[in-house]
Design a protein around this motif. Structure first.
Motif, short mmCIF file in Angstrom:
data_model
loop_
_atom_site.label_atom_id
_atom_site.label_comp_id
_atom_site.label_asym_id
_atom_site.label_seq_id
_atom_site.Cartn_x
_atom_site.Cartn_y
_atom_site.Cartn_z
N MET A 10 0.85 -1.18 0.00
CA MET A 10 0.00 0.00 0.00
C MET A 10 0.89 1.23 0.00
SD MET A 10 -2.88 1.09 2.77
CE MET A 10 -3.36 2.80 2.99
N ARG A 11 0.69 2.13 -1.01
CA ARG A 11 1.45 3.38 -1.05
C ARG A 11 0.66 4.42 -0.27
NH1 ARG A 11 4.34 7.78 -1.07
NH2 ARG A 11 5.94 8.03 -2.67
N VAL A 12 1.31 5.00 0.73
CA VAL A 12 0.72 6.05 1.54
C VAL A 12 1.58 7.31 1.38
CG1 VAL A 12 -0.44 4.59 3.26
CG2 VAL A 12 1.99 5.12 3.54
N ASP A 13 1.03 8.44 1.80
CA ASP A 13 1.82 9.67 1.78
C ASP A 13 2.06 10.08 3.23
OD1 ASP A 13 3.09 12.02 1.32
OD2 ASP A 13 1.33 13.11 0.62
N PHE A 14 3.16 9.57 3.78
CA PHE A 14 3.53 9.90 5.16
C PHE A 14 4.65 10.93 5.17
CE2 PHE A 14 1.97 5.58 7.09
CZ PHE A 14 0.66 5.99 6.92
N ASN A 15 4.66 11.81 4.18
CA ASN A 15 5.65 12.89 4.11
C ASN A 15 5.18 14.00 5.04
OD1 ASN A 15 7.81 14.45 3.27
ND2 ASN A 15 6.70 15.30 1.53
N VAL A 16 5.43 13.81 6.34
CA VAL A 16 4.87 14.69 7.37
C VAL A 16 5.95 15.65 7.90
CG1 VAL A 16 3.04 13.12 8.12
CG2 VAL A 16 5.33 12.86 9.08
N PRO A 17 5.54 16.84 8.34
CA PRO A 17 6.51 17.79 8.90
C PRO A 17 7.04 17.33 10.25
CG PRO A 17 4.28 18.68 9.05
CD PRO A 17 4.17 17.39 8.31
N GLN A 18 8.33 17.62 10.49
CA GLN A 18 8.98 17.24 11.75
C GLN A 18 9.76 18.43 12.30
OE1 GLN A 18 10.74 13.80 9.49
NE2 GLN A 18 10.57 12.75 11.45
N ASP A 19 9.99 18.43 13.62
CA ASP A 19 10.84 19.49 14.20
C ASP A 19 12.31 19.07 14.12
OD1 ASP A 19 11.33 17.70 16.28
OD2 ASP A 19 9.92 18.64 17.67
N GLU A 20 13.17 19.90 14.69
CA GLU A 20 14.62 19.64 14.60
C GLU A 20 15.01 18.32 15.26
OE1 GLU A 20 17.00 21.49 12.96
OE2 GLU A 20 15.23 22.50 12.18
N GLN A 21 14.24 17.90 16.25
CA GLN A 21 14.54 16.64 16.96
C GLN A 21 13.95 15.42 16.23
OE1 GLN A 21 13.62 19.54 18.89
NE2 GLN A 21 15.85 19.69 19.01
N GLY A 22 13.23 15.66 15.15
CA GLY A 22 12.64 14.55 14.40
C GLY A 22 11.23 14.19 14.84
N ALA A 26 -4.81 8.21 6.24
CA ALA A 26 -4.67 6.87 5.63
C ALA A 26 -5.22 5.76 6.53
CB ALA A 26 -3.20 6.59 5.31
N LEU A 27 -5.56 6.09 7.77
CA LEU A 27 -5.98 5.04 8.72
C LEU A 27 -7.23 4.27 8.30
CD1 LEU A 27 -5.30 6.76 12.18
CD2 LEU A 27 -3.92 5.01 11.04
N PRO A 28 -8.28 4.92 7.74
CA PRO A 28 -9.45 4.12 7.36
C PRO A 28 -9.12 2.99 6.38
CG PRO A 28 -10.00 6.45 7.35
CD PRO A 28 -8.52 6.36 7.56
N THR A 29 -8.25 3.24 5.42
CA THR A 29 -7.89 2.19 4.46
C THR A 29 -7.07 1.10 5.14
OG1 THR A 29 -7.87 3.86 2.72
CG2 THR A 29 -6.86 1.75 2.19
N ILE A 30 -6.09 1.51 5.97
CA ILE A 30 -5.25 0.52 6.66
C ILE A 30 -6.12 -0.36 7.57
CG2 ILE A 30 -3.33 0.19 8.29
CD1 ILE A 30 -2.20 2.90 7.30
N LEU A 47 2.36 5.68 14.09
CA LEU A 47 1.39 4.71 13.55
C LEU A 47 1.01 3.70 14.63
CD1 LEU A 47 0.09 4.28 10.78
CD2 LEU A 47 1.97 2.76 10.19
N PHE A 48 2.00 3.28 15.38
CA PHE A 48 1.78 2.31 16.47
C PHE A 48 0.79 2.88 17.50
CE2 PHE A 48 2.98 0.19 20.48
CZ PHE A 48 2.84 -1.14 20.09
N GLU A 49 0.89 4.21 17.74
CA GLU A 49 -0.02 4.87 18.70
C GLU A 49 -1.44 5.01 18.13
OE1 GLU A 49 1.84 8.62 19.34
OE2 GLU A 49 3.58 7.77 20.37
N LEU A 50 -1.54 5.16 16.82
CA LEU A 50 -2.84 5.45 16.20
C LEU A 50 -3.65 4.22 15.84
CD1 LEU A 50 -1.71 8.35 13.81
CD2 LEU A 50 -3.22 8.59 15.78
N LEU A 51 -2.97 3.10 15.54
CA LEU A 51 -3.69 1.88 15.15
C LEU A 51 -4.20 1.14 16.39
CD1 LEU A 51 -1.45 0.64 12.20
CD2 LEU A 51 -3.85 1.32 12.05
N PRO A 52 -5.19 0.26 16.22
CA PRO A 52 -5.71 -0.49 17.38
C PRO A 52 -4.59 -1.22 18.12
CG PRO A 52 -7.05 -0.90 15.43
CD PRO A 52 -5.89 -0.09 14.98
#
Length: 383
Positions: free
Chosen positions: A1-13, A24-28, A64-69
């Motif tokens: 599955m191709r997702v777009d997880f190109n998300v903004p991050q701070d200096e610490q990552g 993307a969670l509903p599809t996953i 992702l681990f925090e967001l999925l069941p």
């Protein structure tokens, strides 16, 4: 599955905005509930085809681990393709998720290399594209892989196409589009494609300056594109011929410097003095634009009305955001077409009031231009 997880991050990552992951969670979740094991692929940032720890997918996996069941096991591999990736994918049980490393760590990704596409295809049985934000790019993980596996759209991709495509093909009227941003040259394709489709086109941002200059108004030190004056005149003539009202600001918020602490004044657009620059539409323009938006049944917004990142020049953009929320409350279909408009609508606190907030700036622009998106065209169910 191709997702777009190109998300903004701070200096610490640390991830500063997880909108694209949540989108993307509903599809996953659906795939997991249906008994699939899911191999996720995405790019992150611009590592330029080289491994760069700064752009690792690790923070994404943690989020992702925090967001999925809770019962979902999320694994990560340092590989993208090859024996290690194939072994990791083969070991998955139904209900498990594997995140591949950043697809752009492989220089072949952005070249849409057929070998890389074939290697990615060996990691699954079916290809699901849910990466609307990358669907305008013909990459190995967005377009190439669909030549080796049956490709279908995920729920997010379907929703994006339904809202933006539906608005362009069969809008409820009046249909109003607001186009902002710095340059006409960046949005010429969008404006040309909308002429004749929309009832009213509202122009703001730096590009309005060039239209006003093309009408013979003095613009002082405002940002203008002298090379685009003929283009602006031609677009105004085409709008008239197509029966589309093209509205320009009638007043302007001026500054004597490009700074949040500059001196400011509000004047009609035909009274801009030398040494001053237009950095926002004025209050009268904001009122006129808001009235058009509130009276509409379908509204698409792409691009801010001014330099909204500086508080003195944010009022025009926020007035449009408020009008979009009011139109939504009256039952209009309201669509935010990605990019800076998303930041503006979030800053104004109205994101949850919109019918649809697009997750893809470049992709939504190309859809508005009437272009075919390579990542969509390659799918089996594109019809």
């Amino acid at each position: 599955m191709r997702v777009d997880f190109n998300v903004p991050q701070d200096e610490q990552g640390a991830i500063t905005d997880d909108t694209r992951i949540r989108a993307a969670l509903p599809t996953i979740r659906y795939l997991l509930e249906e008994g699939a094991s899911v191999v996720l692929m995405s790019h992150l940032g611009r590592p330029k085809g080289k491994i760069n720890p700064k752009y690792s997918m690790r923070p994404v996996v943690e989020r992702l681990f925090e967001l999925l069941p809770e019962a979902t096991e999320v694994k990560k591999t340092e590989a993208i393709t090859g024996p290690a990736a194939e072994a990791a994918a083969a070991s998955l049980r139904p209900g498990q998720v594997l995140m591949l490393e950043n697809t752009r760590f492989d220089a072949r990704e952005e070249k849409n290399d057929p070998d890389m596409s074939a290697e990615l295809a060996r990691l699954g049985d079916i290809f699901v594209n849910d990466a609307f934000g990358a669907a305008h790019r013909a990459n190995a993980s967005t377009e190439g892989v669909a030549h080796h596996l049956e490709g279908v759209a995920g729920f997010l991709l379907e929703k994006e196409l339904a809202f933006i495509g539906g608005a362009l093909e069969n809008p409820e009227r009046p249909f109003v589009t607001i186009i902002g941003g710095a340059k006409i040259s960046d949005k010429i394709g969008v404006i040309e494609n909308l002429l004749g489709k929309v009832n009213t086109l509202l122009i703001g941002g730096g590009m309005a300056n060039t239209f006003l200059l093309a009408q013979g108004k003095a613009m002082g030190k405002s940002l203008v594109e002298p090379d685009s004056l003929d283009l602006a005149r031609s677009l105004m003539a085409k709008a008239e011929a197509a029966g589309t009202r093209l509205m320009l600001p009638v007043d302007a918020v001026l500054a004597d410097a490009f700074s949040a602490t500059a001196n400011t004044q509000v004047v009609p657009v035909d009274a801009i003095p030398d040494g001053w620059q237009m950095l926002d539409i004025g209050p009268e323009s904001a009122k006129l634009y808001a009235a058009e938006v509130v009276a509409a049944k379908t509204v698409i917004w792409n691009g801010p009305m001014g330099v909204f990142e500086m508080a003195p020049f944010a009022k025009g953009t926020f007035a449009v955001a408020q009008a979009m929320a009011d139109a939504s409350a009256q039952g209009a279909i309201t669509i935010i077409g990605g990019g800076d408009s998303v930041a503006a609508i979030e800053q104004a606190g109205f994101a949850d009031k919109m019918s649809h907030v697009s997750t893809g700036g470049g992709a939504s622009l190309e859809l508005l231009e009437g272009k075919i998106l390579p990542g969509v065209a390659a799918l089996a169910d594109r019809a």
